[in-house]
Design a protein around this motif. Structure first.
Motif, PDB file in Angstrom:
ATOM      1  N   GLU A  38       0.706  -1.183  -0.158  1.00 27.55           N
ATOM      2  CA  GLU A  38      -0.185   0.026  -0.027  1.00 27.55           C
ATOM      3  C   GLU A  38       0.917   1.228  -0.051  1.00 27.55           C
ATOM      4  N   ASP A  39       1.731   1.343   1.068  1.00 30.08           N
ATOM      5  CA  ASP A  39       2.366   2.678   1.259  1.00 30.08           C
ATOM      6  C   ASP A  39       3.385   2.910   0.392  1.00 30.08           C
ATOM      7  N   LEU A  40       4.501   1.746  -0.020  1.00 34.53           N
ATOM      8  CA  LEU A  40       5.598   1.934  -0.574  1.00 34.53           C
ATOM      9  C   LEU A  40       5.032   2.290  -2.026  1.00 34.53           C
ATOM     10  N   ILE A  41       4.223   1.670  -2.618  1.00 32.88           N
ATOM     11  CA  ILE A  41       3.948   1.603  -4.180  1.00 32.88           C
ATOM     12  C   ILE A  41       3.745   2.890  -4.570  1.00 32.88           C
ATOM     13  N   VAL A  42       2.869   3.564  -3.567  1.00 29.19           N
ATOM     14  CA  VAL A  42       2.379   4.727  -3.746  1.00 29.19           C
ATOM     15  C   VAL A  42       3.353   5.811  -3.667  1.00 29.19           C
ATOM     16  N   GLY A  43       4.104   5.557  -2.578  1.00 26.11           N
ATOM     17  CA  GLY A  43       5.401   6.725  -2.350  1.00 26.11           C
ATOM     18  C   GLY A  43       6.111   6.798  -3.461  1.00 26.11           C
ATOM     19  N   VAL A  44       6.669   5.355  -4.013  1.00 23.66           N
ATOM     20  CA  VAL A  44       7.642   5.249  -4.892  1.00 23.66           C
ATOM     21  C   VAL A  44       7.046   6.030  -6.481  1.00 23.66           C
ATOM     22  N   THR A  45       5.938   5.474  -6.479  1.00 21.67           N
ATOM     23  CA  THR A  45       5.365   6.084  -7.607  1.00 21.67           C
ATOM     24  C   THR A  45       4.937   8.080  -7.758  1.00 21.67           C
ATOM     25  N   SER A  46       4.920   8.346  -6.731  1.00 19.28           N
ATOM     26  CA  SER A  46       4.630  10.064  -6.494  1.00 19.28           C
ATOM     27  C   SER A  46       5.791  10.525  -6.164  1.00 19.28           C
ATOM     28  N   PHE A  47       6.642  10.016  -5.086  1.00 17.79           N
ATOM     29  CA  PHE A  47       7.536  10.940  -4.479  1.00 17.79           C
ATOM     30  C   PHE A  47       9.184  10.540  -5.074  1.00 17.79           C
ATOM     31  N   PHE A  48       9.166   9.371  -5.727  1.00 10.92           N
ATOM     32  CA  PHE A  48      10.369   8.988  -6.333  1.00 10.92           C
ATOM     33  C   PHE A  48      10.331   9.076  -7.635  1.00 10.92           C
ATOM     34  N   SER A  49       9.530   9.930  -8.129  1.00  8.02           N
ATOM     35  CA  SER A  49       9.244  10.221  -9.686  1.00  8.02           C
ATOM     36  C   SER A  49      10.515  11.439 -10.037  1.00  8.02           C
ATOM     37  N   LYS A  50      10.682  11.372 -11.545  1.00  7.99           N
ATOM     38  CA  LYS A  50      11.902  12.025 -11.828  1.00  7.99           C
ATOM     39  C   LYS A  50      11.510  13.541 -11.517  1.00  7.99           C
ATOM     40  N   ASN A  51      10.320  13.944 -11.915  1.00 10.32           N
ATOM     41  CA  ASN A  51      10.125  15.506 -11.453  1.00 10.32           C
ATOM     42  C   ASN A  51      10.329  15.818 -10.219  1.00 10.32           C
ATOM     43  N   ASN A  52       9.954  14.825  -9.181  1.00  9.21           N
ATOM     44  CA  ASN A  52       9.941  15.106  -7.700  1.00  9.21           C
ATOM     45  C   ASN A  52      11.461  15.164  -7.152  1.00  9.21           C
ATOM     46  N   LEU A  53      12.211  14.015  -7.944  1.00  8.52           N
ATOM     47  CA  LEU A  53      13.692  13.995  -7.326  1.00  8.52           C
ATOM     48  C   LEU A  53      14.466  15.083  -7.854  1.00  8.52           C
ATOM     49  N   ASN A  54      14.128  15.565  -8.919  1.00 15.55           N
ATOM     50  CA  ASN A  54      14.582  16.695  -9.567  1.00 15.55           C
ATOM     51  C   ASN A  54      14.646  17.838  -9.062  1.00 15.55           C
ATOM     52  N   GLU A  55      13.475  18.087  -8.611  1.00 14.76           N
ATOM     53  CA  GLU A  55      13.006  19.448  -7.671  1.00 14.76           C
ATOM     54  C   GLU A  55      14.010  19.368  -6.354  1.00 14.76           C
ATOM     55  N   LEU A  56      13.713  18.094  -5.521  1.00 14.81           N
ATOM     56  CA  LEU A  56      14.636  17.915  -4.567  1.00 14.81           C
ATOM     57  C   LEU A  56      16.014  18.006  -4.684  1.00 14.81           C
ATOM     58  N   LYS A  57      16.554  17.561  -5.947  1.00 15.31           N
ATOM     59  CA  LYS A  57      17.702  17.806  -6.072  1.00 15.31           C
ATOM     60  C   LYS A  57      18.407  19.228  -6.411  1.00 15.31           C
ATOM     61  N   ALA A  58      17.472  19.988  -7.224  1.00 10.58           N
ATOM     62  CA  ALA A  58      17.805  21.135  -7.362  1.00 10.58           C
ATOM     63  C   ALA A  58      17.857  22.382  -6.308  1.00 10.58           C
ATOM     64  N   ASN A  59      17.059  21.972  -5.750  1.00 10.54           N
ATOM     65  CA  ASN A  59      16.935  22.650  -4.226  1.00 10.54           C
ATOM     66  C   ASN A  59      17.909  22.322  -2.921  1.00 10.54           C
TER      67      ASN A  59
END
Length: 127
Positions: A38-59
């Motif tokens: 339940e939790d991991l699959i939702v989290g990796v889909t949403s918060f480990f996405s390229k867009n999210n990771l790029n934003e976290l890295k850029a900041n």
């Protein structure tokens, strides 16, 4: 719908990471079902996405290595989603799941090499 702040995205990133690791193998089946299926699959889909990771890295929240390995973890989970490996028996016995859990633990170590617990708590509050 409210847009998540950068701190909230980082909080969800951390929360997702904390749902995986070798400790999972010690949990009862009911907790594994919640944490992983339940939790991991939702989290990796949403918060480990390229867009999210790029934003976290850029900041500056994560570095290149954390970004690369978080995305790899995402890919490894998504590859086995909805396959014969997506069950508790396989989770406890397959090398694919073991690789995922080891990678999650490595990511946690890298994150804590970059930030202290206090700094992580502060970053979660950033807008």
């Amino acid at each position: 719908m409210k847009k998540l702040t950068l701190g909230e995205k980082f909080d969800w990133f951390i929360d997702t990471l904390e749902k995986s690791g070798m400790f999972i193998l010690e949990l009862p089946n009911e907790e594994i079902e919640t944490f992983i299926f339940e939790d991991l699959i939702v989290g990796v889909t949403s918060f480990f996405s390229k867009n999210n990771l790029n934003e976290l890295k850029a900041n500056g929240f994560i570095n290149d290595d954390i970004e690369k390995n978080a995305y790899l973890l995402r890919e490894k989970v998504l590859i086995i989603d909805n396959t014969d490996l997506w069950n508790i028996s396989s989770l406890r016995n397959s090398s694919e799941w073991l690789d995922i859990f080891k990678l999650a633990d490595e990511l946690k170590i890298k994150l804590h090499e970059k930030w202290s617990d206090e700094e992580i708590q502060y970053l979660k509050t950033m807008s």
